[in-house]
Enzyme design. Sequence first.
Site, PDB file in Angstrom:
ATOM      1  N   PHE B 261      -1.692  -6.235 -25.316  1.00 41.23           N
ATOM      2  CA  PHE B 261      -0.921  -8.007 -25.682  1.00 41.23           C
ATOM      3  C   PHE B 261      -0.288  -8.996 -24.536  1.00 41.23           C
ATOM      4  CE2 PHE B 261      -0.914  -5.029 -29.408  1.00 41.23           C
ATOM      5  CZ  PHE B 261      -1.421  -5.507 -30.110  1.00 41.23           C
ATOM      6  N   GLY B 487      -8.488  -3.010 -27.490  1.00 40.21           N
ATOM      7  CA  GLY B 487      -8.970  -2.257 -28.943  1.00 40.21           C
ATOM      8  C   GLY B 487      -9.457  -4.103 -29.089  1.00 40.21           C
ATOM      9  N   GLN B 659     -10.705  -9.644 -33.879  1.00 37.59           N
ATOM     10  CA  GLN B 659      -9.988 -10.072 -32.892  1.00 37.59           C
ATOM     11  C   GLN B 659      -9.439 -11.505 -32.919  1.00 37.59           C
ATOM     12  OE1 GLN B 659     -12.561 -10.414 -29.251  1.00 37.59           O
ATOM     13  NE2 GLN B 659     -10.069 -10.625 -27.896  1.00 37.59           N
ATOM     14  N   GLY B 725      -9.731 -13.470 -26.915  1.00 34.06           N
ATOM     15  CA  GLY B 725      -8.435 -12.634 -27.152  1.00 34.06           C
ATOM     16  C   GLY B 725      -7.210 -13.597 -27.026  1.00 34.06           C
ATOM     17  N   GLU B 726      -7.344 -14.410 -27.057  1.00 34.93           N
ATOM     18  CA  GLU B 726      -6.508 -15.713 -27.141  1.00 34.93           C
ATOM     19  C   GLU B 726      -6.550 -16.684 -28.917  1.00 34.93           C
ATOM     20  OE1 GLU B 726      -4.262 -14.431 -24.517  1.00 34.93           O
ATOM     21  OE2 GLU B 726      -5.626 -13.398 -23.627  1.00 34.93           O
TER      22      GLU B 726
END
Lengths: 181, 759
Positions: B261, B487, B659, B725-726
């Site tokens: 993260f 991950g 995700q 991811g974001e």
Amino acid sequence: MINPREYIEPGSSWPLGHAVPDQPATHTVKLNINGQDVHLKIEPWVSLLDALREYIGLTGTKKGCDHGQCGACTVLVDGKRINSCLTLAVMKQGCEITTIEGLAKGDELHPMQEAFVEHDAYQCGYCTPGQICSAIGLINEGIANTRDEISELMSGNICRCGAYPHILDAIEQVKGVAGHE
Amino acid sequence: MSLLQKLGVSAENLAPEITGKYIGKPISRVDGRAKVTGNAKYAAEFNIGTGILYGYVISSPIAKGKITAVNARQALSQKGVLNVFTHENVPGLAWFDRSYQDQDAPPGGSPFRPLQSDEILFSQQPIALVIAETFELARYASTLVHFEYEVKEELNVGLELNLYKAKKPKKHRFPVPKPRGDAEKALAGSVVKIEEAYYHGYEHHNPMEMFASTVIYGDDDRLTIYDKTQGVLNSQSYVKSVFGLSEDEARVISPFMGGGFGAGLRPQYQLYMAVLASLELKRSVKVVLTRQQMFSFGHRPATLQKISLGASAEGKLQAVINRCYSETSTFEEYTENVVNWSGQMYQCDNVMLDHKLVPLDLFTPLDMRAPGGVTGMYALEVAIDELAVKAGIDPLEFRLLNYAEKDQNLDKPFSSKELRECYRQGAERFGWNKRNPEAGATLEGNNLVGWGVATGCWEANQMPSRAKAMLSADGKLTVSSATADIGTGTYTVMTQVAAETLGVAMEDVLFKLGDSVLPMSPLQGGSWTMATVGSAVKLVCDQLKAKLFKMAKKVENSPFGNSKEEDVVFADRCISLKEDAQQYLTFTEIMRKSKVNYIEEDTTSLPNMLEQNEYSRFTHSAVFVEVKVDQDLGTVHVSRVVNAVAAGRIINTKTSRSQVLGGIVWGISMALHEDTVMDDNFGRFMNTNLAEYHVPVNADINDIDVIFVEEHDDIVNPLGVKGLGEIGIVGVAAAISNAVYHATGKRVRDLPIQLDKLL
């Protein structure tokens, strides 16, 4: 364990420090893990979690907080799910301890393991062994019947990646199949 | 230039539609079995039972001052305690700041150097490392080391208390656009306006796995380092420059990472400590931080945004002003892109943006999932909601009314932007048209029900990366790059791309990552791994194809004598003619007949900057949320979320959904739970554990629906992917805030929204 340093006044010493003898006080401890007897020479204050990870090399059980706050260290003791970080190894002699490494039968995964893969019930995988052991323990308890009840009773296992809905999908699938047997 | 041309070729080679045997499918993770059986090994889990030493870090109990005395005698008298490292006995290491600057270090700062000074710069600063033969002993001995301190009374903590010290950073990593138009004047002339301040406090990443480094001291004096990191090469170059080691002397390996993260974008201090002890003692050493110590380094900075918006009576945005204040440390200037979103999301000709830093006596903040984006978009999207309410326009309609057709910050068109379609599909799935326009007017039992919407946005970047591929005569393909899988599914998606490109089964592909001996790859962060490493994997496999085809043409009685690569198909470990599938050669035949056992390619993939720079490249999303607020207790439950995401091509619908889902859970967490609470008197965080630092548990998460909106983009990278991811987290906290307003009629402008703010 709380980090004692945080409570030390400058110049003073942590009171419990002196209650611990200087010389090692190792005991021979016999644990039954995944059906095998393991003999360890460890001090009585070694947690079950550290015994598994650091002395036996079963690192599938994870340390996420060492405080009983995250559930990553969940293992099954006589079929019941417990936090292995809150248990001393010496206390679990004579019990049947099952860790994540003991669930598959050879190449054949446990149905809960299969379901976690199928439903992508993880991302980083670090909380996963604890989630799976907890889920199996939950089914053994036999008290969670609805999705909401499963969710409530799986709330001792934190997943920082946020795979919760997929974890529920996996458990519901296994429970459903088990229920029809 | 030659490399750019090379890339141009690769973009050309890519068929506009990558037909998917694997790509775009819901494929289970290739590393899934390892993860569910406990066989996946994380940084602290190597070489158990080999006499490895344990290190336990001692953290400073004061936030500012000096260590005046150290007494480690009692600790050292314990049998099995090998050493206590403090600033008094640490050898001279690298001198210059640049030796300590890693790939994610703020430019121009003086990175913190553990154990090199008696000075205390922040609370929980690591001040000693105890090395012992067992973990229990190291931990116990740490309680026997005595320190004396001189506490400095003047302490700067608390963002709002120190606003008067705000200053412009020397170098902003994301330059703030110059003002356009005259925002102050336009604001004064606006019929509808709001002027409010939005705040969130400190947040800590808290991945489930605690930071750990296992350093194996080899017989040849070389180190093999298992580190928790989002970039093995970043850890390696840090260790090399700080300790003066060569590439061969420090190999860094990280096959699995228990969550990052952003926390693993910079080498954390356990790496430094473990390497230090290992080199000094010439022994293998493992250092694992405690959960408390996971609060002792970088975090999402507390940030205050003062936003003014003005619109015409018809709801056309006329003025945007965002003045932002965020914290940094006293030794580095951490910046993130907070305000630029305010000038980009909506069509507006009068914009003024500003971002100042407030140095505090804390560790330097650190990128945390969608750094800057979640912060900036939270404030902007709540402010837009407020403005829509004032203008008496439905908040979704208001957004469509001010839709940005181009990026006015950069004055460039978007490479693709299916945000309108996100709004449409999300609204339809959510049932937005049934929304009661009145706030605080929908009651269900004892719960006030509210619906909110917000927009999400994140960069779609591609970085340079290398990859290597080797095809052996038995048809097995090995592809590698020094990237990470924190991950996100890197192992799986890269396997898919390689298998798809070369026409082999996924089972025949091995993708290797997380090892500093592998080809260069950037840090895993910024949502760019699929675009970056994926493009490199695609390119190297394309080159392997070309090589193999060239060989196939030279084989005796080749069916491809006069054919070109576009005339053939690579599938099922064979090359066959498109026109006549009976004319084929297996990969094995080609290599046997050419008398080679394997073929290999190693390539560098660079973004086509010439083309990419013509466009503004972003991922977009529309988030719809339903909350239920207990009208007596003020407790908030997020009962429903629909997040419609336009992120280009989706490589794996299963891992991608995870995700985005995870991002949404993070958004819920940011909106309702996460908050590291500072004791302003002592400069110490008070809730440094997972019982008091709240993150969602299973029962906090209800119905979440993820929609991937179709989006085609051949500008962003050869794969047409934008990264995930974001984007899942951005916009969620704003949508929840807006839903809470709609439920209760109360506008909360600081996160998290805890019940006291609603009572």
